[in-house]
Structure formats: C-alpha cells, structure tokens
Scaffold this motif. Structure first.
Motif, PDB file in Angstrom:
ATOM      1  N   ASN A 148       1.088  -1.027   0.199  1.00  0.00           N
ATOM      2  CA  ASN A 148      -0.478  -0.107  -0.087  1.00  0.00           C
ATOM      3  C   ASN A 148       0.985   1.296   0.149  1.00  0.00           C
ATOM      4  OD1 ASN A 148      -2.462  -1.428   0.260  1.00  0.00           O
ATOM      5  ND2 ASN A 148      -1.155  -2.178   2.204  1.00  0.00           N
ATOM      6  N   LEU A 149      -0.067   2.249  -0.254  1.00  0.00           N
ATOM      7  CA  LEU A 149       1.070   3.643  -1.090  1.00  0.00           C
ATOM      8  C   LEU A 149       0.075   4.330  -0.611  1.00  0.00           C
ATOM      9  CD1 LEU A 149       3.977   5.274  -1.698  1.00  0.00           C
ATOM     10  CD2 LEU A 149       2.850   5.104  -4.114  1.00  0.00           C
ATOM     11  N   TYR A 184       2.535  -1.555  -7.008  1.00  0.00           N
ATOM     12  CA  TYR A 184       1.739  -0.846  -4.868  1.00  0.00           C
ATOM     13  C   TYR A 184       0.492  -1.493  -5.624  1.00  0.00           C
ATOM     14  CZ  TYR A 184       5.478   2.290  -3.385  1.00  0.00           C
ATOM     15  OH  TYR A 184       6.765   2.468  -3.359  1.00  0.00           O
ATOM     16  N   THR A 185      -0.117  -2.271  -4.828  1.00  0.00           N
ATOM     17  CA  THR A 185      -1.164  -3.145  -4.647  1.00  0.00           C
ATOM     18  C   THR A 185      -2.171  -1.339  -5.423  1.00  0.00           C
ATOM     19  OG1 THR A 185      -1.645  -3.500  -2.612  1.00  0.00           O
ATOM     20  CG2 THR A 185      -1.158  -5.278  -4.637  1.00  0.00           C
ATOM     21  N   ALA A 186      -2.083  -1.138  -4.392  1.00  0.00           N
ATOM     22  CA  ALA A 186      -3.043   0.417  -3.654  1.00  0.00           C
ATOM     23  C   ALA A 186      -2.818   1.675  -3.784  1.00  0.00           C
ATOM     24  CB  ALA A 186      -3.603  -0.147  -2.304  1.00  0.00           C
ATOM     25  N   ILE A 187      -3.170   2.534  -4.048  1.00  0.00           N
ATOM     26  CA  ILE A 187      -2.712   3.583  -3.996  1.00  0.00           C
ATOM     27  C   ILE A 187      -3.609   4.815  -2.892  1.00  0.00           C
ATOM     28  CG2 ILE A 187      -1.684   6.117  -4.975  1.00  0.00           C
ATOM     29  CD1 ILE A 187      -0.242   3.733  -6.661  1.00  0.00           C
ATOM     30  N   CYS A 230      -2.954  -2.573 -10.107  1.00  0.00           N
ATOM     31  CA  CYS A 230      -3.351  -1.061  -8.780  1.00  0.00           C
ATOM     32  C   CYS A 230      -4.167  -0.620  -8.517  1.00  0.00           C
ATOM     33  CB  CYS A 230      -1.873  -0.500  -8.678  1.00  0.00           C
ATOM     34  SG  CYS A 230      -2.119   0.728  -7.196  1.00  0.00           S
ATOM     35  N   HIS A 231      -4.975  -0.137  -7.462  1.00  0.00           N
ATOM     36  CA  HIS A 231      -6.148  -0.033  -7.158  1.00  0.00           C
ATOM     37  C   HIS A 231      -6.438   1.681  -6.514  1.00  0.00           C
ATOM     38  CE1 HIS A 231     -10.612  -0.430  -8.852  1.00  0.00           C
ATOM     39  NE2 HIS A 231     -10.938   0.337  -6.465  1.00  0.00           N
ATOM     40  N   GLY A 232      -6.753   2.569  -7.323  1.00  0.00           N
ATOM     41  CA  GLY A 232      -6.878   3.713  -6.556  1.00  0.00           C
ATOM     42  C   GLY A 232      -7.291   4.004  -5.641  1.00  0.00           C
ATOM     43  N   TYR A 233      -7.735   5.524  -4.824  1.00  0.00           N
ATOM     44  CA  TYR A 233      -9.053   5.127  -3.453  1.00  0.00           C
ATOM     45  C   TYR A 233      -8.336   6.878  -3.586  1.00  0.00           C
ATOM     46  CZ  TYR A 233      -8.817   0.331  -2.452  1.00  0.00           C
ATOM     47  OH  TYR A 233      -9.121  -0.663  -2.682  1.00  0.00           O
ATOM     48  N   ARG A 256     -20.843  15.899   4.908  1.00  0.00           N
ATOM     49  CA  ARG A 256     -20.532  16.621   6.153  1.00  0.00           C
ATOM     50  C   ARG A 256     -20.600  15.522   7.200  1.00  0.00           C
ATOM     51  NH1 ARG A 256     -21.610  20.907   7.367  1.00  0.00           N
ATOM     52  NH2 ARG A 256     -22.296  21.367   9.556  1.00  0.00           N
ATOM     53  N   SER A 257     -19.905  14.108   7.312  1.00  0.00           N
ATOM     54  CA  SER A 257     -19.285  13.866   8.190  1.00  0.00           C
ATOM     55  C   SER A 257     -18.101  14.630   9.072  1.00  0.00           C
ATOM     56  CB  SER A 257     -18.249  12.792   7.735  1.00  0.00           C
ATOM     57  OG  SER A 257     -18.211  11.999   8.965  1.00  0.00           O
ATOM     58  N   PRO A 258     -18.103  14.734   9.924  1.00  0.00           N
ATOM     59  CA  PRO A 258     -17.308  14.675  11.118  1.00  0.00           C
ATOM     60  C   PRO A 258     -15.857  15.085  10.540  1.00  0.00           C
ATOM     61  CG  PRO A 258     -18.331  13.970  12.013  1.00  0.00           C
ATOM     62  CD  PRO A 258     -19.056  13.654  10.579  1.00  0.00           C
ATOM     63  N   THR A 259     -15.756  14.239  10.041  1.00  0.00           N
ATOM     64  CA  THR A 259     -14.087  13.720  10.139  1.00  0.00           C
ATOM     65  C   THR A 259     -13.350  13.760   8.099  1.00  0.00           C
ATOM     66  OG1 THR A 259     -14.366  11.394  10.429  1.00  0.00           O
ATOM     67  CG2 THR A 259     -13.102  11.433   9.492  1.00  0.00           C
ATOM     68  N   SER A 260     -12.580  14.494   8.226  1.00  0.00           N
ATOM     69  CA  SER A 260     -11.622  14.895   6.919  1.00  0.00           C
ATOM     70  C   SER A 260     -11.463  13.511   6.168  1.00  0.00           C
ATOM     71  CB  SER A 260     -10.355  15.675   7.642  1.00  0.00           C
ATOM     72  OG  SER A 260     -10.124  16.363   7.500  1.00  0.00           O
ATOM     73  N   SER A 261     -11.759  13.790   5.268  1.00  0.00           N
ATOM     74  CA  SER A 261     -11.733  12.960   3.740  1.00  0.00           C
ATOM     75  C   SER A 261     -10.703  12.584   3.717  1.00  0.00           C
ATOM     76  CB  SER A 261     -12.016  14.081   2.394  1.00  0.00           C
ATOM     77  OG  SER A 261     -11.236  15.512   1.903  1.00  0.00           O
ATOM     78  N   TRP A 262      -9.534  12.720   3.766  1.00  0.00           N
ATOM     79  CA  TRP A 262      -8.553  12.436   3.765  1.00  0.00           C
ATOM     80  C   TRP A 262      -8.307  10.743   4.786  1.00  0.00           C
ATOM     81  CZ3 TRP A 262      -7.926  17.484   4.387  1.00  0.00           C
ATOM     82  CH2 TRP A 262      -8.145  18.076   5.329  1.00  0.00           C
ATOM     83  N   VAL A 263      -8.606  11.253   5.539  1.00  0.00           N
ATOM     84  CA  VAL A 263      -9.041  10.117   6.714  1.00  0.00           C
ATOM     85  C   VAL A 263      -9.768   8.972   6.139  1.00  0.00           C
ATOM     86  CG1 VAL A 263      -9.655   9.805   9.317  1.00  0.00           C
ATOM     87  CG2 VAL A 263      -7.791  11.712   8.876  1.00  0.00           C
ATOM     88  N   ALA A 264     -10.543   9.060   5.906  1.00  0.00           N
ATOM     89  CA  ALA A 264     -11.907   8.456   5.249  1.00  0.00           C
ATOM     90  C   ALA A 264     -11.233   7.694   4.243  1.00  0.00           C
ATOM     91  CB  ALA A 264     -13.033   9.228   5.080  1.00  0.00           C
ATOM     92  N   CYS A 265     -10.649   8.273   3.802  1.00  0.00           N
ATOM     93  CA  CYS A 265      -9.958   7.727   2.612  1.00  0.00           C
ATOM     94  C   CYS A 265      -9.263   6.786   2.784  1.00  0.00           C
ATOM     95  CB  CYS A 265      -9.100   9.042   1.384  1.00  0.00           C
ATOM     96  SG  CYS A 265      -7.779   8.425   0.025  1.00  0.00           S
ATOM     97  N   ALA A 266      -8.110   7.430   3.632  1.00  0.00           N
ATOM     98  CA  ALA A 266      -6.813   6.217   4.261  1.00  0.00           C
ATOM     99  C   ALA A 266      -7.798   4.854   4.496  1.00  0.00           C
ATOM    100  CB  ALA A 266      -6.457   7.130   5.083  1.00  0.00           C
ATOM    101  N   SER A 267      -8.820   5.308   5.954  1.00  0.00           N
ATOM    102  CA  SER A 267      -9.502   4.016   6.694  1.00  0.00           C
ATOM    103  C   SER A 267     -10.139   3.190   5.305  1.00  0.00           C
ATOM    104  CB  SER A 267     -10.501   4.389   7.075  1.00  0.00           C
ATOM    105  OG  SER A 267     -11.348   3.529   7.837  1.00  0.00           O
TER     106      SER A 267
END
Length: 496
Positions: free
Chosen positions: A36-37, A222-225, A254-257, A286-297
């Motif tokens: 993962n990258l 890399y299998t995911a970025i 590779c799959h992107g997110y 309007r999730s309280p969570t930032s988009s990049w945090v959701a992306c990584a999760s």
C-alpha cells in the motif's frame, strides 16, 4: 525427456548426483504481494523529503516524517488503525507554491448566565473550554483559540479577534476545504442566551501536483494507492496512471482510492471526473471526519479484506475512525442508488454513529463508445482479475521457466508416452499441456469461490501456437467471476 539443471548430460565420473529442486505441480494459490502507498502533504517540520518513499511500521513514525498536525500524519494514523498487518509505504509532497490556506470561523454572540463547558469538534477531534458568567464573547473567542492551538495534533491553527475565532488549515490547497468545524451540541447543548455560529472552511486553493508522485513510483509494484487530492487535474493524472499500470505490458495492477466530503450534487459532479475500473471514489455529506482520513481508512479496509478474498463483497465492514454525518445530512436510499450510478461508493450509518460500507464500486460507468457498462462496476472485479492474472503468470514462470514449445501433433515428442504430464517434465510444453495446466489452476480458483462455471471456462479456453512465431503461444482464457448477494427482491404475499 527428464531435464536436469545442474547435472551435465555427458558426466562420466561414477557417483550419485542428486539435484534438489521444488515440484510445483500441486502448488496452491500463490501469496499476493500486497503493498500500500499513501501520498500526502507534509509540513515544513516533517523530515521526509519529496522524492523519497519509506515504509511505515508504526503510526508514531508519521509525526516525524510529515510533521505533527499534518495531513500525512492523519492519513497514516487512520490507515494503521484499520490495517496493522499489511506493508504501508508513504511519500510526501510539500504544499504547492502559491497555494492558499482554507479558513473557517466560529463566532460567539450573546452572554452566559452561569459557568458551563462548551464543547467543539475540530476535524473530528474534541476541543473544550470552560466558560464563566464573567466571560464576554471576546474572552470566549480567546479561550477557544488557545484551546485549539494547544491541540498540536490538530490540522488547523486558530486566532481570535473580537468575538470571532478564525480557524486556518495548516496546509495550503483545496484539501483544507474538507476540514469540519462544529459545535458539539450532542455532547453538551449550548446554554440559552449564547449562540455560536460556524462558518465552514473554504477558500483553500492550489493542491500539489500528483504527477511528481506517479513519476517517482512509475515502475514500482503497489497494489493500492491513496491520496487526498480530489481536484480534476490530479484525478485525471491518477486515472491515466492506473490505466497504464493495469495494461498487459505493465503488469503493475493497482487500485486507487480518493474520498470527498460533499453534498449530493457535489459528489455527483465528483463522480463525473473519472471513468476507471481501477479507481474508487468514496463520499459522505458533512461527516465530521476529514476526507483524507476516510480515504486512508477505506483503502486500509479494502486492501486487507480483498487480499483475503478478492471476490467477496465488503458490505457491512466498519469504516474505522470515520464519524457519521448527522441524520439530516445522511443520503437517502434513492440518493445512494444514484450516487452508485455516478461511480461514488456508498455507506450506511448505525445509531451509535458508526459508519459501515454499503457498496464499494469503481468509477467505471461507460465503455469507450459511451455505452453504459457495468462490467467493472464492483471493486471485486478488478481485484479478482488481478489475483488470477498474478497467480497464473507466476505459476507459469515457476512451472515452465525454460520450456521448449512444440505442437500438440509433434509425434517425436510423445512416442510411447502414456501420460505426457508425468513424463516430459518441465522442459517441453504444448498448447494442450498448457490448457491442462490452466484447467488445474481454474479448479483451484473455483475451490476458493473466485470464479464459477469452471467447466465452461475450461471448455471455452483456447491455447494455440502462433502461426508466424514458433516461440509464442496465444491464448483466450474467459472466466466467470463469482457473484455476490447485493439485492434481494421479493414479493411477500399473504392470502386474503
């Protein structure tokens, strides 16, 4: 027809000479080398220089590499919280030159009748202040700004002027617009007589250029970025690179997110930016969570479970570390269905605020001719095809590393041979023998329930020697990827 790799064919000196080598004829499915990258922005305090790729084994490394309170540190923390076992590599970009930082405001008005605790959530992290009846709105603003700045892991800083707290993203660029500011009235209501107005983060402009990252890892597996930049320019470059990676001559599957916070309309427009079988978009309003945090999760969860079983849907898995939007901000069933058609993956929300996966799709929607096409709809399709392609190519390389190629009808090769597979070893291969090898692997894939109708797959597969090139074998290998129970439509009737 026995073949030796170490013993000379004309050796005369008496003795017993035994080669030791593996036999791959009954080899199971090969392990998939998951890597993962995450590419993200760093602060000036981060030690990771642009152009470097390093492996992360502990979440604490992120603060030193990207800087405390950085976007990159948040992404790594989120990934590691959801996926602690798979290899994670990271690379950093500095803010773009001339980029503008997003800002938002929290404005106090009115007065307090008694001491109380005021609670806020800044980028989904709790911040609280103790207010007294003697505090006017300026004092409240000063207290809140100080409390925000005391939280050095926050991705924002704050300043107070008059009755207004101005919150500023630590990073320049559009990414800062996805930072959530809110008064946490669910934890503790604002007392009567006082009001706090939130001005949402906005004004951020100028994301870094992802091509610097893509060029850096152009030939690396890399299998995911995953990355935080959802602007059209970066998405177009990312989509093209993922397409290149999946080509037969690249074999760098590779799959992107990418994730985005937005309204239904904003996410619909976001979905229109890409049409790729190898790119997944997620979205919440309007999730309280930032988009990049959701992306990584999301990337962490998908990578883990698709490595275990690439053909199994991801529905009901928890999106760890991601907060649910308020009920009024959650998409309706109809909106979710329409978002899926736009290439936006969808999520469910439990009463306790937990976010779970509903359906993870790719952004592929239409063929090259503009015809609506669902062939690559679900993420399991590219995941399963990548696993099969990797396993088949690796197995052929192990089983026939230096094989000679002859026609099925070449009688000189098989005179007196009752069973060619048992007799000729790995030194000679024919189209018929290769098809038999493929049939064995297909049954193995069927045992894992990656594919179905395996007998039909074997029957329809074709292997033939190229007429113009005696050193080349051509093949057609159709497979039927297993289905998943996504929709149950029934008519529940009673007798009247």
């Amino acid at each position: 027809m026995l073949d030796f790799q170490e013993i000379p064919y004309d050796w005369l000196e008496p003795g017993t000479y035994l080669e030791v080598k593996p036999n791959y004829s009954d080899l199971g499915v090969l392990p998939y080398p998951v890597r993962n990258l995450i590419a993200a922005q760093k602060l000036a305090t981060g030690t990771l220089a642009p152009g470097q790729v390093v492996e992360i084994t502990r979440p604490g490394q992120a603060e030193a590499l990207f800087g405390r309170g950085s976007l990159g540190a948040e992404m790594i923390e989120a990934f590691k919280a959801a996926n602690r076992t798979q290899p994670l590599f990271v690379t950093a970009l500095a803010d773009a030159a001339g980029s503008v930082k997003a800002t938002g405001t929290l404005t106090f008005a009115g007065a307090l009748a008694a001491a109380t605790v005021l609670r806020f959530r800044i980028a989904d992290r709790p911040v609280r202040i103790t207010a007294t009846a003697a505090d006017d709105t300026l004092a409240l603003a000063v207290k809140l700004a100080a409390a925000i700045n005391a939280e050095t892991d926050l991705i924002v800083t704050a300043a107070a002027a008059a009755s207004v707290v101005t919150v500023t993203s630590r990073h320049g660029g559009e990414v800062g617009n996805d930072i959530d500011l809110r008064v946490d009235v669910e934890a503790q209501p604002v007392p009567a007589g006082l009001s706090i107005t939130v001005g949402e983060m906005a004004g951020g402009a100028g994301n870094p250029d992802i091509t610097d990252v893509l060029d850096l890892v152009e030939n690396d597996w890399y299998t995911a970025i995953g990355h935080p930049w959802s602007d059209a320019t970066n998405i177009a470059a990312f989509e093209e690179d993922l397409r290149r990676r999946y080509e037969a001559m690249s074999k760098l599957d590779c799959h992107g997110y990418v994730f985005k916070r937005g309204t239904y309309g904003q996410l619909s427009a976001f979905g229109d930016l890409a049409n790729s079988p190898f790119l997944t978009f997620g979205g919440l309003s309007r999730s309280p969570t930032s988009s990049w945090v959701a992306c990584a999760s999301l990337m962490a969860i998908c990578s883990f479970h698709l490595a275990n079983d690439p053909a199994r849907q991801l529905r009901s898995l928890v999106l760890k570390g991601v907060g649910s939007p308020a009920g009024v901000d959650q998409f309706t069933e109809t909106e979710n269905d329409l978002l899926l058609r736009k290439g936006i993956s969808t999520f469910k929300h439990l009463p306790d605020g937990t976010v779970t996966i509903s359906r993870i799709v790719t952004t592929y929607k239409v063929s090259n001719l503009g015809v609506p096409d669902r062939a690559w709809l679900d993420i399991m399709v590219p995941a399963t095809m990548s696993r099969i392609r990797y396993d088949w190519a690796a197995y052929v390389s192990l089983q026939y590393p230096r094989a000679k190629l002859i026609d099925d009808e070449d009688s000189a090769a098989f005179v007196g041979r009752a069973d060619e597979d048992d007799e000729i070893g790995t030194s000679v291969v024919t189209p018929r023998r290769m098809k038999g090898t493929w049939a064995g692997r297909c049954r193995l894939y069927a045992d894992r329930v990656w594919i179905e109708r395996v007998d039909e797959t074997i029957r329809q597969s074709v292997f033939e020697r190229d007429e113009a090139d005696k050193d080349r074998m051509n093949a057609r290998q159709p497979v039927q990827i297993v289905g998943n129970l996504m929709v149950l439509a029934g008519s529940l009737e009673f007798l009247a």
